[in-house]
Write a protein that holds these residues in place. Structure first.
Motif, PDB file in Angstrom:
ATOM      1  N   ILE A  33       0.834  -1.208   0.000  1.00  6.83           N
ATOM      2  CA  ILE A  33       0.000   0.000   0.000  1.00  6.83           C
ATOM      3  C   ILE A  33       0.870   1.259   0.000  1.00  6.83           C
ATOM      4  N   ALA A  34       1.964   1.217   0.785  1.00  7.07           N
ATOM      5  CA  ALA A  34       2.811   2.405   0.963  1.00  7.07           C
ATOM      6  C   ALA A  34       3.620   2.766  -0.282  1.00  7.07           C
ATOM      7  N   SER A  35       3.981   1.759  -1.089  1.00  8.21           N
ATOM      8  CA  SER A  35       4.792   2.027  -2.281  1.00  8.21           C
ATOM      9  C   SER A  35       4.225   1.322  -3.510  1.00  8.21           C
ATOM     10  N   PRO A  36       4.014   2.045  -4.598  1.00  2.02           N
ATOM     11  CA  PRO A  36       3.487   1.437  -5.828  1.00  2.02           C
ATOM     12  C   PRO A  36       4.516   0.552  -6.528  1.00  2.02           C
ATOM     13  N   PHE A  37       5.779   0.630  -6.091  1.00  2.00           N
ATOM     14  CA  PHE A  37       6.845  -0.150  -6.732  1.00  2.00           C
ATOM     15  C   PHE A  37       7.100  -1.489  -6.043  1.00  2.00           C
ATOM     16  N   PHE A  38       6.534  -1.674  -4.852  1.00  2.00           N
ATOM     17  CA  PHE A  38       6.859  -2.857  -4.057  1.00  2.00           C
ATOM     18  C   PHE A  38       6.470  -4.159  -4.752  1.00  2.00           C
ATOM     19  N   LEU A  39       5.297  -4.205  -5.378  1.00  2.00           N
ATOM     20  CA  LEU A  39       4.799  -5.442  -5.968  1.00  2.00           C
ATOM     21  C   LEU A  39       5.315  -5.712  -7.381  1.00  2.00           C
ATOM     22  N   LYS A  40       6.163  -4.848  -7.892  1.00  2.00           N
ATOM     23  CA  LYS A  40       6.734  -5.081  -9.216  1.00  2.00           C
ATOM     24  C   LYS A  40       7.622  -6.327  -9.180  1.00  2.00           C
ATOM     25  N   ILE A  41       7.581  -7.109 -10.251  1.00  2.00           N
ATOM     26  CA  ILE A  41       8.317  -8.373 -10.308  1.00  2.00           C
ATOM     27  C   ILE A  41       9.806  -8.167 -10.043  1.00  2.00           C
ATOM     28  N   GLU A  42      10.368  -7.105 -10.640  1.00  2.00           N
ATOM     29  CA  GLU A  42      11.796  -6.835 -10.458  1.00  2.00           C
ATOM     30  C   GLU A  42      12.125  -6.588  -8.985  1.00  2.00           C
ATOM     31  N   ASN A  43      11.226  -5.889  -8.295  1.00  2.00           N
ATOM     32  CA  ASN A  43      11.470  -5.587  -6.883  1.00  2.00           C
ATOM     33  C   ASN A  43      11.342  -6.835  -6.017  1.00  2.00           C
ATOM     34  N   ILE A  44      10.358  -7.689  -6.313  1.00  2.00           N
ATOM     35  CA  ILE A  44      10.183  -8.932  -5.554  1.00  2.00           C
ATOM     36  C   ILE A  44      11.406  -9.831  -5.731  1.00  2.00           C
ATOM     37  N   GLN A  45      11.920  -9.900  -6.974  1.00  2.00           N
ATOM     38  CA  GLN A  45      13.125 -10.692  -7.231  1.00  2.00           C
ATOM     39  C   GLN A  45      14.314 -10.125  -6.459  1.00  2.00           C
ATOM     40  N   ASN A  46      14.416  -8.808  -6.440  1.00  2.00           N
ATOM     41  CA  ASN A  46      15.496  -8.152  -5.701  1.00  2.00           C
ATOM     42  C   ASN A  46      15.365  -8.411  -4.202  1.00  2.00           C
ATOM     43  N   LEU A  47      14.128  -8.387  -3.706  1.00  2.00           N
ATOM     44  CA  LEU A  47      13.860  -8.661  -2.294  1.00  2.00           C
ATOM     45  C   LEU A  47      14.296 -10.080  -1.926  1.00  2.00           C
ATOM     46  N   LEU A  48      13.966 -11.036  -2.787  1.00  2.00           N
ATOM     47  CA  LEU A  48      14.352 -12.428  -2.543  1.00  2.00           C
ATOM     48  C   LEU A  48      15.866 -12.576  -2.528  1.00  2.00           C
ATOM     49  N   LEU A  49      16.530 -11.882  -3.472  1.00  2.00           N
ATOM     50  CA  LEU A  49      17.987 -11.933  -3.529  1.00  2.00           C
ATOM     51  C   LEU A  49      18.615 -11.330  -2.276  1.00  2.00           C
ATOM     52  N   GLN A  50      18.042 -10.217  -1.813  1.00  2.00           N
ATOM     53  CA  GLN A  50      18.542  -9.594  -0.590  1.00  2.00           C
ATOM     54  C   GLN A  50      18.412 -10.543   0.594  1.00  2.00           C
ATOM     55  N   SER A  51      17.361 -11.340   0.581  1.00  2.00           N
ATOM     56  CA  SER A  51      17.047 -12.199   1.727  1.00  2.00           C
ATOM     57  C   SER A  51      17.889 -13.468   1.782  1.00  2.00           C
ATOM     58  N   VAL A  52      18.186 -14.073   0.610  1.00  2.00           N
ATOM     59  CA  VAL A  52      18.794 -15.401   0.629  1.00  2.00           C
ATOM     60  C   VAL A  52      20.207 -15.409   1.206  1.00  2.00           C
ATOM     61  N   PHE A  53      20.962 -14.330   1.025  1.00  2.00           N
ATOM     62  CA  PHE A  53      22.325 -14.305   1.553  1.00  2.00           C
ATOM     63  C   PHE A  53      22.311 -14.328   3.076  1.00  2.00           C
ATOM     64  N   VAL A  54      21.382 -13.583   3.661  1.00  2.00           N
ATOM     65  CA  VAL A  54      21.206 -13.612   5.120  1.00  2.00           C
ATOM     66  C   VAL A  54      20.594 -14.939   5.549  1.00  2.00           C
ATOM     67  N   MET A  55      19.683 -15.443   4.741  1.00  2.00           N
ATOM     68  CA  MET A  55      18.970 -16.688   5.048  1.00  2.00           C
ATOM     69  C   MET A  55      19.934 -17.862   5.220  1.00  2.00           C
ATOM     70  N   LEU A  56      20.886 -17.983   4.290  1.00  2.00           N
ATOM     71  CA  LEU A  56      21.845 -19.087   4.359  1.00  2.00           C
ATOM     72  C   LEU A  56      22.670 -19.018   5.640  1.00  2.00           C
ATOM     73  N   VAL A  57      23.147 -17.827   5.980  1.00  2.00           N
ATOM     74  CA  VAL A  57      23.917 -17.657   7.220  1.00  2.00           C
ATOM     75  C   VAL A  57      22.998 -17.877   8.429  1.00  2.00           C
ATOM     76  N   GLY A  58      21.736 -17.449   8.292  1.00  2.00           N
ATOM     77  CA  GLY A  58      20.757 -17.616   9.359  1.00  2.00           C
ATOM     78  C   GLY A  58      20.456 -19.071   9.660  1.00  2.00           C
ATOM     79  N   PHE A  59      20.491 -19.932   8.633  1.00  2.00           N
ATOM     80  CA  PHE A  59      20.283 -21.366   8.846  1.00  2.00           C
ATOM     81  C   PHE A  59      21.356 -21.910   9.789  1.00  2.00           C
ATOM     82  N   GLY A  60      22.612 -21.563   9.487  1.00  2.00           N
ATOM     83  CA  GLY A  60      23.713 -22.022  10.338  1.00  2.00           C
ATOM     84  C   GLY A  60      23.605 -21.468  11.743  1.00  2.00           C
ATOM     85  N   MET A  61      23.237 -20.180  11.841  1.00  2.00           N
ATOM     86  CA  MET A  61      23.093 -19.548  13.148  1.00  2.00           C
ATOM     87  C   MET A  61      21.975 -20.211  13.947  1.00  2.00           C
TER      88      MET A  61
END
Length: 322
Positions: A33-61
């Motif tokens: 609701i706050a941003s018209p760009f949030f639901l764009k496919i490119e942004n969702i892909q970027n969000l997933l990419l931002q998350s996975v690097f932390v996610m992998l380290v988070g699994f070990g943690m």
């Protein structure tokens, strides 16, 4: 009686996962609701990419925290493992060999952490804090003449920049890792022993569990996953700076704790670590889209960790009284 306790524990864990899932959905709706760009496919892909690097380290943690430890060295291990892979490829070495060397580097530092903690009986905080400094120092020496670069071979960068069935390759790799770790944590004696040691190390030892071996294995796994994240991040950035991976240890702790893993040990959630990492990714992504200073992210993440730990401690004390 034991069976009843296990059922109650699993029920609590499911409620924890459901609670953070609701938080994630609420945050998703707010940003939509706050941003018209949030639901764009490119942004969702970027969000997933931002998350996975932390996610992998988070699994070990998650494994480390569940056993009752902590690993502050993962950020430095992430950076140096990526640098090792980059240096080997840049010098004309085989890409597969470079990746194996990077993964081996992470596992070796994890092994060193585990041995120092179990054999010398040094507190995990002190060991991993010191290792963080040592590994970061080695990375600084490796980048004295500038960032590690020259390893942008197409086959290597594809690992982080390619797509499979419309999904970024790092996301696909993370899903595979998640399935393996979920099986390891929930359906093997190793996973059961990790939780048992975190709940009561002495009782586990008296029951015949090799606590030292499990602890060493957990720290090796943490180092290995940090290295995998570092290799993928190096493939995405095509250069390794001296500060790469800095701060990832706090993000990994936050992802695990937000996801319901107890910092006191004995309770962890692989699924929760995924949700926690995605929440962190959405916070960072949302601040960018709303043009808010990223320094606020540190304040928000710190506050979330305090609240998550306080809530977990409150519920634990409440259960003890009952």
């Amino acid at each position: 009686m034991i069976k009843k306790h296990i059922i109650e524990k699993n029920t609590v864990k499911k409620f924890d996962e459901l609670g953070i899932l609701i938080v994630m959905i609420a945050l998703f709706i707010f940003l939509s609701i706050a941003s018209p760009f949030f639901l764009k496919i490119e942004n969702i892909q970027n969000l997933l990419l931002q998350s996975v690097f932390v996610m992998l380290v988070g699994f070990g943690m998650m494994f480390v925290l569940t056993i009752g430890g902590i690993d502050l060295s993962v950020g430095s291990i992430l950076g140096y493992s990526g640098a090792v892979t980059g240096m080997i490829i840049a010098s004309g070495g085989n890409i597969f060999l470079g990746i194996l060397a990077g993964l081996g580097t992470g596992a070796a530092f994890g092994l060193a952490n585990g041995l120092l903690i179990t054999k010398l009986k040094i507190a995990p905080f002190l060991v991993t804090f010191a290792m963080q400094s040592v590994v970061r120092g080695i990375l600084l020496l490796s980048t004295t003449n500038g960032a590690v670069s020259g390893f942008a071979a197409e086959e290597f960068t594809y690992l982080a920049q390619g797509y499979f069935l419309g999904l970024p390759i790092p996301v696909v790799i993370t899903v595979i890792v998640f399935v393996i770790l979920l099986f390891l944590f929930k359906f093997t004696s190793f996973g059961r022993n990790v939780t048992a040691i975190g709940s009561n190390r002495e009782a586990s030892f008296l029951s015949g569990v090799s606590c030292d071996k499990i602890t060493i294995g957990v720290y090796m796994l943490s180092g290995l996953l940090a290295a995998l994240s570092g290799i993928l991040l190096a493939a995405r950035l095509t250069a390794v700076q001296s500060e790469m991976g800095s701060g990832y240890e706090m993000d990994a702790i936050a992802a695990a704790v937000i996801g319901g893993t107890s910092m006191a040990g004995g309770k962890g959630s692989i699924i929760g670590a995924i949700i926690g990492a995605v929440i962190l990714g959405m916070i960072s992504n949302g601040l960018d889209l709303l043009s808010v200073n990223q320094f606020y992210r540190q304040i928000i993440v710190g506050a979330i960790i305090i609240i998550a730990v306080a809530l977990e401690r409150f519920t634990s004390l409440k259960k003890e009284r009952v």
